[in-house]
Enzyme design. Structure first.
Site, PDB file in Angstrom:
ATOM      1  N   GLU A 121     -12.303 -12.915  20.151  1.00  0.00           N
ATOM      2  CA  GLU A 121     -13.238 -11.848  20.488  1.00  0.00           C
ATOM      3  C   GLU A 121     -14.617 -12.442  20.602  1.00  0.00           C
ATOM      4  OE1 GLU A 121     -13.023  -8.826  17.405  1.00  0.00           O
ATOM      5  OE2 GLU A 121     -10.868  -9.186  17.309  1.00  0.00           O
ATOM      6  N   LYS A 123     -18.453 -12.662  19.646  1.00  0.00           N
ATOM      7  CA  LYS A 123     -19.184 -12.345  18.426  1.00  0.00           C
ATOM      8  C   LYS A 123     -20.453 -11.626  18.853  1.00  0.00           C
ATOM      9  CE  LYS A 123     -20.588 -14.507  14.106  1.00  0.00           C
ATOM     10  NZ  LYS A 123     -21.976 -14.102  14.031  1.00  0.00           N
ATOM     11  N   ASP A 125     -23.964  -9.909  18.572  1.00  0.00           N
ATOM     12  CA  ASP A 125     -25.111 -10.235  17.741  1.00  0.00           C
ATOM     13  C   ASP A 125     -25.938  -8.979  17.484  1.00  0.00           C
ATOM     14  OD1 ASP A 125     -26.553 -11.961  16.273  1.00  0.00           O
ATOM     15  OD2 ASP A 125     -27.647 -12.860  17.947  1.00  0.00           O
ATOM     16  N   TYR A 232     -14.762  -3.760  16.071  1.00  0.00           N
ATOM     17  CA  TYR A 232     -13.819  -4.876  16.067  1.00  0.00           C
ATOM     18  C   TYR A 232     -12.803  -4.929  14.935  1.00  0.00           C
ATOM     19  CZ  TYR A 232     -17.695  -6.585  13.238  1.00  0.00           C
ATOM     20  OH  TYR A 232     -18.683  -6.691  12.324  1.00  0.00           O
ATOM     21  N   LYS A 319     -19.524 -20.956  16.755  1.00  0.00           N
ATOM     22  CA  LYS A 319     -20.891 -20.644  17.178  1.00  0.00           C
ATOM     23  C   LYS A 319     -21.264 -21.466  18.406  1.00  0.00           C
ATOM     24  CE  LYS A 319     -22.798 -17.872  13.986  1.00  0.00           C
ATOM     25  NZ  LYS A 319     -23.932 -18.026  13.118  1.00  0.00           N
ATOM     26  N   CYS A 413     -63.566 -19.345  22.357  1.00  0.00           N
ATOM     27  CA  CYS A 413     -62.718 -18.301  22.925  1.00  0.00           C
ATOM     28  C   CYS A 413     -62.647 -18.435  24.451  1.00  0.00           C
ATOM     29  CB  CYS A 413     -63.270 -16.935  22.552  1.00  0.00           C
ATOM     30  SG  CYS A 413     -62.355 -15.588  23.299  1.00  0.00           S
ATOM     31  N   CYS A 416     -64.591 -15.204  25.931  1.00  0.00           N
ATOM     32  CA  CYS A 416     -66.009 -14.892  25.718  1.00  0.00           C
ATOM     33  C   CYS A 416     -66.795 -16.097  25.214  1.00  0.00           C
ATOM     34  CB  CYS A 416     -66.155 -13.730  24.748  1.00  0.00           C
ATOM     35  SG  CYS A 416     -65.756 -14.171  23.059  1.00  0.00           S
ATOM     36  N   CYS A 431     -60.990 -15.235  17.358  1.00  0.00           N
ATOM     37  CA  CYS A 431     -62.288 -15.076  17.998  1.00  0.00           C
ATOM     38  C   CYS A 431     -63.018 -13.994  17.211  1.00  0.00           C
ATOM     39  CB  CYS A 431     -62.128 -14.643  19.448  1.00  0.00           C
ATOM     40  SG  CYS A 431     -63.686 -14.042  20.132  1.00  0.00           S
ATOM     41  N   CYS A 436     -65.614  -9.124  22.363  1.00  0.00           N
ATOM     42  CA  CYS A 436     -64.753  -9.930  23.225  1.00  0.00           C
ATOM     43  C   CYS A 436     -63.836  -9.001  24.048  1.00  0.00           C
ATOM     44  CB  CYS A 436     -63.951 -10.860  22.319  1.00  0.00           C
ATOM     45  SG  CYS A 436     -62.771 -11.884  23.166  1.00  0.00           S
TER      46      CYS A 436
HETATM   47  P1  AMP Z   1     -22.625 -14.171  10.262  1.00  0.00           P
HETATM   48  O1  AMP Z   1     -23.552 -12.999  10.089  1.00  0.00           O
HETATM   49  O2  AMP Z   1     -23.166 -15.245  11.136  1.00  0.00           O
HETATM   50  O3  AMP Z   1     -22.072 -14.644   8.944  1.00  0.00           O
HETATM   51  O4  AMP Z   1     -21.383 -13.614  11.071  1.00  0.00           O
HETATM   52  C1  AMP Z   1     -20.488 -12.714  10.488  1.00  0.00           C
HETATM   53  C2  AMP Z   1     -20.690 -11.376  11.091  1.00  0.00           C
HETATM   54  O5  AMP Z   1     -20.478 -11.363  12.477  1.00  0.00           O
HETATM   55  C3  AMP Z   1     -19.680 -10.403  10.604  1.00  0.00           C
HETATM   56  O6  AMP Z   1     -19.957  -9.949   9.319  1.00  0.00           O
HETATM   57  C4  AMP Z   1     -19.798  -9.318  11.623  1.00  0.00           C
HETATM   58  O7  AMP Z   1     -20.820  -8.429  11.223  1.00  0.00           O
HETATM   59  C5  AMP Z   1     -20.275 -10.029  12.866  1.00  0.00           C
HETATM   60  N1  AMP Z   1     -19.368  -9.950  14.022  1.00  0.00           N
HETATM   61  C6  AMP Z   1     -19.788  -9.844  15.295  1.00  0.00           C
HETATM   62  N2  AMP Z   1     -18.757  -9.775  16.151  1.00  0.00           N
HETATM   63  C7  AMP Z   1     -17.633  -9.818  15.416  1.00  0.00           C
HETATM   64  C8  AMP Z   1     -16.248  -9.768  15.739  1.00  0.00           C
HETATM   65  N3  AMP Z   1     -15.819  -9.675  17.001  1.00  0.00           N
HETATM   66  N4  AMP Z   1     -15.379  -9.837  14.716  1.00  0.00           N
HETATM   67  C9  AMP Z   1     -15.801  -9.951  13.444  1.00  0.00           C
HETATM   68  N5  AMP Z   1     -17.094  -9.996  13.079  1.00  0.00           N
HETATM   69  C10 AMP Z   1     -18.024  -9.925  14.043  1.00  0.00           C
HETATM   70 ZN    ZN Z   2     -63.543 -13.912  22.454  1.00  0.00          ZN
END
Ligand code: AMP
Ligand code: ZN
Length: 673
Positions: A121, A123, A125, A232, A319, A413, A416, A431, A436
């Protein structure tokens, strides 16, 4: 109308409400989960308005699952901390194929079988959440917190349109589902464009903005943000799910948004294919991803493998490396912010990085430039991490042109020409010139921004234009503007001129606490402004305060106290405030905001310590302030009472005893008020 027809009329209304709810839920799902709307935004809004109006007229038909709750409204002052029913683990990371293969070998050895399969899957963010569903209804949403307990953010999560409030199909009676709350790249860019237009600093990255959004107190503010929720994992007791892949499929059927990139793999080669593919194609995704999560598919193997102290043994995060390119540094520009802070920006030879053309990179401050020893025409390594603005992480010394010299940071600056100053302990140069130009316009732009005076019709560019035309040189001047001043400006007609004047007039209704924020006192953000407004009630009282007195206020430290005192000591500011007052701007707190207040505890100073049963600490603090007393941050001879809960800190206890300060319980305190 007789009683009977009244009743049948009500039944009809109820039917109508139910139908609208069903229809809108369906459209929400098509739009936000399936990305496949079958109705125009306009028609949707009309139906929603109709529903809202019926619900207002017939409050007896309230339903917590109605799609109208998506607009929010509930305000949560303190997020309650709640124990997770099932612990939320983290993930172990690997960065290479070899490390991933090592993990696979370990897993095979542990289960003693090699017929296991993997689910790959992306990941996502964002900020992780745990959602509880009972009988198909969303009951609770918790943040991850420390994995053992998290914060209750249910009110905010309910406003996220892709989170189903009611499930479809056949689902277990009770289960938890976990996912990430994210901002799409597009949503994030849009939000930032709005902020910039309002003269506010843009947010740095989608992830922090998403997790910050979940902690907003006002859920209707959360509702306005384009948050999304990608799921997920399903967790629970005795669930009828045999594999991870099946879980994803089921979650989708119940109405959750589960991205469809996930893939079932039989071999490590297939896993690596997936990883390599997304490493190069991740920029095509609508959201940010920082890697791939590989999970053992079979639930019985997962159970056998279990968890380490920190993470599941049956899953691994691969990662991605932050993407890096080399390009030339041509020059450095210096930007001046509203407070006079100088930010150096690198101008680069345009280069493709992470799917976009990069021309500029932030350099933060003088120290950063010195540390990297960046020189003009150097070949520099540019990286894009979670941040939207790329950064320079190093120099390719091999390619350095002969006779290059270290960069001399500017001393004056760029706008000015005033000599810059750098206070001890601060990284940024400033500054100091109040006049300014970018500082002047920056202050006015802050003043008119949405969270401050919220002046409709005026934007950052108009402010710059008005300043250039010498029509304004401070925010008080706005209130002297006449339609005829505006009409002849470039690209401005009579209508927009009148709009602006009306917007300015309307700002006379903005409450005192926001006026205080709008003044742009350094370090006085929204929360501090609110605090000061409650504490002092009027600008006159605040003007007369002292550094010492400010320090007695809870959460007001030396930096803020000094800044407030400095602000009001400045003659220019005093004149501006006097002018604002004369135009009729709110300079005292409204009666109704103080309605429940008393001055029973006037003049007293309380310190709050420990954990309480009946109130949260913040609630106690509010009660203290509402009754005229102050909350001190630490115990001193000035403290009158210490309200102690469970687990009061031993050093506080000792200090209070030594100084002979009465220690009271929360019920003693209740008696007092
Ligand atoms: P980290 O915060 O770097 O330790 O990554 C772990 C976190 O990634 C997990 O606790 C989830 O919150 C998140 N995460 C994002 N996508 C997924 C996914 N597809 N499966 C499991 N965890 C995920
Ligand atoms: Zn200035």
């Amino acid at each position: 109308m007789d009683l009977f027809s009244l009743e049948s009329n009500k039944a009809e209304v109820f039917d109508k409400i139910q139908n609208l709810r069903k229809e809108l839920t369906e459209h929400n799902y098509k739009y936000y989960v399936l990305d496949n709307p079958t109705i125009s935004d306009y028609d949707f809004d009309m139906k929603l308005k109709e529903l809202q109006s019926l619900e207002r007229q017939y409050p007896e038909f309230y339903d917590a699952q109605s799609p109208s709750v998506r607009v929010g409204g509930e305000v949560v002052k303190n997020f309650q901390t709640i124990q997770h029913e099932h612990r939320m683990y983290s993930l172990d990371n690997v960065y290479s194929k070899e490390e991933l293969e090592d993990w696979e070998k370990r897993v095979i050895k542990l289960v003693g079988q090699d017929n296991l399969t993997f689910v790959c899957e992306l990941k996502y963010d964002g900020a992780s959440v745990d959602l509880t569903y009972e009988n198909g209804v969303l009951k609770q949403a918790l943040t991850r917190g420390d994995g053992i307990q998290g914060d209750d953010i249910t009110a905010n999560v309910r406003t996220i349109k892709s989170v189903p409030l009611l499930l479809q199909g056949e689902y277990p009676e009770k289960f938890h589902i976990r996912g990430e709350i994210i901002l799409t790249k597009e949503g994030f860019t849009k939000m930032n464009a709005e902020r910039i237009a309002e003269g506010e600093d843009p947010y740095m990255n989608p992830r922090n903005t998403a997790s910050g959004s979940l902690k907003l107190q006002d859920s209707s503010e959360v509702a306005k943000r384009p948050l999304d929720c990608l799921l997920y994992t399903i967790v629970g007791n005795n669930l009828p799910l045999k594999t991870q892949f099946e879980s994803l499929q089921k979650a989708r059927e119940w109405g959750f948004k589960v991205p469809n990139q996930s893939r079932l793999c039989k071999t490590t080669d297939e896993v690596m294919d997936f990883i390599n593919y997304w490493d190069t194609h991740r920029h095509e995704l609508p959201y940010e991803t920082d890697g791939v999560v590989v999970k053992i598919n079979e639930v019985h193997y997962q159970e056998e493998l279990g968890f380490t102290a920190k993470s599941p043994r049956w899953a691994m995060a691969y990662k991605f490396k932050a993407e890096q390119v080399v390009t030339q540094l041509h020059s450095i520009s210096y930007q001046v912010g509203r407070t006079g802070a100088i930010t150096p920006v690198a101008n680069l030879e345009p280069v493709l990085l992470a799917g976009t053309i990069v021309k500029r990179a932030s350099l933060h401050n003088a120290d950063q430039i010195a540390k990297l020893d960046i020189r003009l025409e150097d070949s520099v390594f540019v990286e894009k991490g979670g941040e939207i603005i790329p950064k320079i992480v190093g120099v390719d010394i091999q390619k350095r042109p002969l006779y290059s010299k270290p960069i001399q940071y500017i001393t004056n600056c760029p706008e000015c020409n005033t000599e810059l100053v750098r206070k001890e302990g601060e990284a940024q140069h400033f500054c100091p010139n109040y006049e300014c130009p970018p500082q002047v316009t920056g202050r006015i732009q802050h003043f008119i921004s949405r969270k401050a005076m919220d002046i409709e019709g005026l934007g950052a560019e108009t402010i710059e234009l008005l300043f250039k035309e010498k029509l304004i040189k401070n925010y008080a001047d706005l209130y002297e503007l006449k339609p005829e001043n505006l009409q002849y400006l470039e690209r401005m007609g009579e209508k927009s001129a009148n709009n602006i004047i009306q917007g300015i007039e309307k700002s006379l209704q903005i409450p005192f606490e926001r006026v205080l924020f709008a003044l742009g006192i350094r370090y006085v953000g929204e929360t501090v402004a609110k605090k000061l407004a409650r504490e002092y009630h009027s600008i006159e009282k605040l003007e007369k305060t002292t550094y010492q007195e400010l320090l007695l206020i809870d959460e007001i430290g030396e930096r803020i106290a000094q800044s407030v005192v400095d602000f009001f000591q400045d003659e220019t500011n005093r004149v501006l405030i006097a002018r604002l007052k004369s135009y009729g701007i709110q300079m005292t707190i409204k009666e109704e905001d103080l309605a429940n207040d008393s001055d029973k505890l006037k003049g007293l100073i309380f310190v709050v310590s420990g954990v309480f049963e009946k109130y949260s600490r913040d609630e106690l603090k509010e009660l203290i302030e509402k009754n005229g007393a102050k909350v001190g941050s630490s115990i001193s001879s000035k403290t009158n009472y210490v309200i102690a809960g469970a687990n009061m800190g031993p050093s506080k206890l000792e200090k209070a005893t030594k100084l002979g300060i009465p220690i009271i319980s929360e019920s003693d305190f209740e008696q007092m008020i």
